[in-house]
Write an enzyme that holds these catalytic residues in place. Structure first.
Site, mmCIF file in Angstrom:
data_model
loop_
_atom_site.group_PDB
_atom_site.id
_atom_site.type_symbol
_atom_site.label_atom_id
_atom_site.label_comp_id
_atom_site.label_asym_id
_atom_site.label_seq_id
_atom_site.Cartn_x
_atom_site.Cartn_y
_atom_site.Cartn_z
ATOM 1 N N ARG A 32 0.870 -1.360 0.194
ATOM 2 C CA ARG A 32 0.517 0.227 -0.173
ATOM 3 C C ARG A 32 1.061 1.677 -0.099
ATOM 4 O O ARG A 32 0.458 2.638 -0.128
ATOM 5 C CB ARG A 32 -1.015 0.364 1.413
ATOM 6 C CG ARG A 32 -2.392 -0.437 0.758
ATOM 7 C CD ARG A 32 -2.770 -0.311 2.130
ATOM 8 N NE ARG A 32 -4.095 -0.423 2.387
ATOM 9 C CZ ARG A 32 -4.532 -1.196 2.578
ATOM 10 N NH1 ARG A 32 -4.857 -2.451 2.517
ATOM 11 N NH2 ARG A 32 -6.498 -0.644 2.889
ATOM 12 N N ARG B 232 -9.998 6.772 4.931
ATOM 13 C CA ARG B 232 -9.284 5.956 4.111
ATOM 14 C C ARG B 232 -9.180 6.320 2.312
ATOM 15 O O ARG B 232 -8.184 6.051 2.200
ATOM 16 C CB ARG B 232 -10.277 4.099 4.168
ATOM 17 C CG ARG B 232 -9.948 4.233 5.446
ATOM 18 C CD ARG B 232 -10.812 2.827 6.396
ATOM 19 N NE ARG B 232 -11.053 2.057 5.135
ATOM 20 C CZ ARG B 232 -11.850 1.440 5.156
ATOM 21 N NH1 ARG B 232 -13.278 1.300 5.665
ATOM 22 N NH2 ARG B 232 -12.388 -0.101 4.200
ATOM 23 N N ARG C 217 -21.281 -3.120 3.902
ATOM 24 C CA ARG C 217 -20.718 -4.199 3.794
ATOM 25 C C ARG C 217 -21.055 -4.551 5.287
ATOM 26 O O ARG C 217 -21.272 -4.286 6.340
ATOM 27 C CB ARG C 217 -19.659 -3.959 3.564
ATOM 28 C CG ARG C 217 -18.755 -4.677 4.302
ATOM 29 C CD ARG C 217 -17.277 -5.713 3.913
ATOM 30 N NE ARG C 217 -16.348 -3.782 4.431
ATOM 31 C CZ ARG C 217 -15.666 -3.536 3.675
ATOM 32 N NH1 ARG C 217 -14.500 -4.840 2.937
ATOM 33 N NH2 ARG C 217 -14.875 -2.881 4.137
HETATM 34 P P1 AP5 Z 1 -8.468 -3.396 4.175
HETATM 35 O O1 AP5 Z 1 -9.279 -4.655 5.489
HETATM 36 O O2 AP5 Z 1 -7.335 -3.958 3.387
HETATM 37 O O3 AP5 Z 1 -9.564 -2.592 3.716
HETATM 38 P P2 AP5 Z 1 -9.485 -2.283 1.860
HETATM 39 O O4 AP5 Z 1 -8.300 -2.066 1.232
HETATM 40 O O5 AP5 Z 1 -9.709 -0.619 3.080
HETATM 41 O O6 AP5 Z 1 -9.972 -2.642 1.727
HETATM 42 P P3 AP5 Z 1 -11.412 -3.209 2.041
HETATM 43 O O7 AP5 Z 1 -11.558 -4.275 2.707
HETATM 44 O O8 AP5 Z 1 -12.651 -2.394 2.762
HETATM 45 O O9 AP5 Z 1 -12.714 -3.348 0.451
HETATM 46 P P4 AP5 Z 1 -12.212 -4.402 -0.239
HETATM 47 O O10 AP5 Z 1 -11.697 -4.125 -1.823
HETATM 48 O O11 AP5 Z 1 -12.176 -5.754 -0.645
HETATM 49 O O12 AP5 Z 1 -13.751 -4.377 -1.108
HETATM 50 P P5 AP5 Z 1 -14.975 -6.202 -0.645
HETATM 51 O O13 AP5 Z 1 -14.399 -7.021 -1.825
HETATM 52 O O14 AP5 Z 1 -14.694 -6.649 0.845
HETATM 53 O O15 AP5 Z 1 -7.792 -3.036 5.494
HETATM 54 C C1 AP5 Z 1 -8.194 -2.094 6.950
HETATM 55 C C2 AP5 Z 1 -7.187 -1.432 7.451
HETATM 56 O O16 AP5 Z 1 -6.128 -2.116 7.895
HETATM 57 C C3 AP5 Z 1 -6.456 -0.516 6.176
HETATM 58 O O17 AP5 Z 1 -7.252 0.970 6.632
HETATM 59 C C4 AP5 Z 1 -5.286 -0.245 7.537
HETATM 60 O O18 AP5 Z 1 -5.299 0.394 8.734
HETATM 61 C C5 AP5 Z 1 -4.656 -1.751 7.683
HETATM 62 N N1 AP5 Z 1 -4.050 -2.197 6.921
HETATM 63 C C6 AP5 Z 1 -4.482 -3.598 5.526
HETATM 64 N N2 AP5 Z 1 -3.043 -3.820 5.033
HETATM 65 C C7 AP5 Z 1 -2.395 -2.343 5.193
HETATM 66 C C8 AP5 Z 1 -1.339 -2.545 4.174
HETATM 67 N N3 AP5 Z 1 -0.522 -3.206 3.830
HETATM 68 N N4 AP5 Z 1 -0.597 -1.093 5.263
HETATM 69 C C9 AP5 Z 1 -0.356 -0.645 6.526
HETATM 70 N N5 AP5 Z 1 -2.368 -0.640 7.043
HETATM 71 C C10 AP5 Z 1 -2.791 -2.101 6.480
HETATM 72 O O19 AP5 Z 1 -15.841 -5.430 -0.751
HETATM 73 C C11 AP5 Z 1 -16.785 -4.070 -0.132
HETATM 74 C C12 AP5 Z 1 -18.152 -4.174 -0.592
HETATM 75 O O20 AP5 Z 1 -18.791 -4.065 -1.764
HETATM 76 C C13 AP5 Z 1 -18.966 -5.481 0.160
HETATM 77 O O21 AP5 Z 1 -20.158 -5.052 0.599
HETATM 78 C C14 AP5 Z 1 -18.984 -6.457 -0.967
HETATM 79 O O22 AP5 Z 1 -20.300 -7.361 -1.168
HETATM 80 C C15 AP5 Z 1 -19.609 -5.110 -2.191
HETATM 81 N N6 AP5 Z 1 -18.810 -5.759 -3.235
HETATM 82 C C16 AP5 Z 1 -17.781 -5.915 -3.894
HETATM 83 N N7 AP5 Z 1 -17.794 -5.928 -5.412
HETATM 84 C C17 AP5 Z 1 -18.834 -5.544 -5.480
HETATM 85 C C18 AP5 Z 1 -19.529 -5.283 -7.171
HETATM 86 N N8 AP5 Z 1 -18.486 -5.639 -8.524
HETATM 87 N N9 AP5 Z 1 -20.794 -4.803 -7.319
HETATM 88 C C19 AP5 Z 1 -21.226 -4.574 -6.043
HETATM 89 N N10 AP5 Z 1 -21.236 -4.218 -4.399
HETATM 90 C C20 AP5 Z 1 -20.098 -5.014 -5.046
#
Ligand code: AP5
Length: 219
Positions: A88, A171, A127
């Site tokens: 990231r 974020r 979500r």
């Molecule tokens: P992390 O858990 O990695 O969160 P994120 O990157 O913010 O991503 P999300 O998990 O929120 O979303 P996603 O892209 O996976 O979407 P999802 O498939 O769930 O990180 C959380 C925290 O941890 C960070 O803020 C940081 O503090 C820390 N962290 C983690 N990694 C780090 C690193 N490398 N360095 C430093 N800190 C770190 O989908 C979201 C929703 O949308 C779901 O409800 C899903 O059902 C829906 N959805 C998905 N696709 C679609 C579609 N095509 N159409 C409609 N709905 C959809």
């Protein structure tokens, strides 16, 4: 197959990582999930990470890099892996590059899932996640059969603390400043595949698999 999934919070990295993990029979490694599990288990790593995660900031590079280094040397990664949410920052990308060079197993592709902020906000606000099995739902786009209950395990669903409006805003800012430079970084390395993430889950998935197939035939 060794893949990185890049994209803003809520772009669908976790959703696509689960599908690709089944397709290629390789583990999906989410640094966010590892950190959340560590918080729940009240481990030292989790205690250090919690304050950053709650406010939507990134956990310091040195902590996350160590987590990934130890995970990637496990035996189930020998056939490949999918990194969801790592790297990231440029520092994380450099550390990953050095590790994979030393293991002689370079990344095949970096999938950048491109989604606008309005879509992210809508997705993250809806979500819901299963407490027991981590299955991800959306109140509108992929709801469980019974409200608040996981179809898979029958456990309750919860909303992540960082899926509340203030943390989502933070974020998105953090992503724009600290993570978007990685798009150029991997573009210059020549292995970036950009995917329009504002479509149906299956459509995006098929597009990713098709792009990876094409990459394989070109190699
Ligand atoms: P992390 O858990 O990695 O969160 P994120 O990157 O913010 O991503 P999300 O998990 O929120 O979303 P996603 O892209 O996976 O979407 P999802 O498939 O769930 O990180 C959380 C925290 O941890 C960070 O803020 C940081 O503090 C820390 N962290 C983690 N990694 C780090 C690193 N490398 N360095 C430093 N800190 C770190 O989908 C979201 C929703 O949308 C779901 O409800 C899903 O059902 C829906 N959805 C998905 N696709 C679609 C579609 N095509 N159409 C409609 N709905 C959809």
């Amino acid at each position: 197959m060794r893949l990185i999934l890049l994209g803003p919070p809520g772009s669908g990295k976790g959703t696509q990582a689960s599908l690709l993990s089944i397709e290629y029979n390789i583990p999906s490694i989410s640094t966010g999930d590892i950190l959340r599990r560590s918080i729940e288990a009240q481990e030292e790593l989790g205690l250090k990470a919690k304050k950053y995660m709650d406010e939507g900031a990134l956990v310091p590079d040195e902590l996350v890099i160590e987590v990934v280094k130890s995970r990637l040397t496990k035996s189930d990664c020998k056939r490949g892996f999918i990194l969801d949410g790592f790297p990231r920052t440029i520092a994380q990308a450099e550390a990953l590059g050095s590790l994979l060079n030393s293991l002689e197993c370079p990344i095949h592709a970096v999938i950048n899932i491109d989604v606008k902020d309005e879509v992210v906000i809508e997705r993250l606000s809806g979500r819901r996640i299963s407490r027991n099995c981590n299955q991800v739902y959306h109140t509108v786009y992929s709801p469980p059969r019974k409200t608040g209950i996981c179809d898979n395990c029958g456990g309750t669903l919860y909303q992540r603390d960082d899926d509340k409006p203030e943390a989502i805003k933070k974020r998105l800012q953090v992503y724009a400043i600290q993570t978007t430079p990685l798009i150029r970084y991997y573009q210059e390395k020549g292995n970036l595949i950009s995917i329009n993430g504002d479509r149906e889950i299956n459509e995006i998935y098929e597009d990713i698999v098709k792009s990876l197939d094409l990459l394989e035939t070109e190699r």
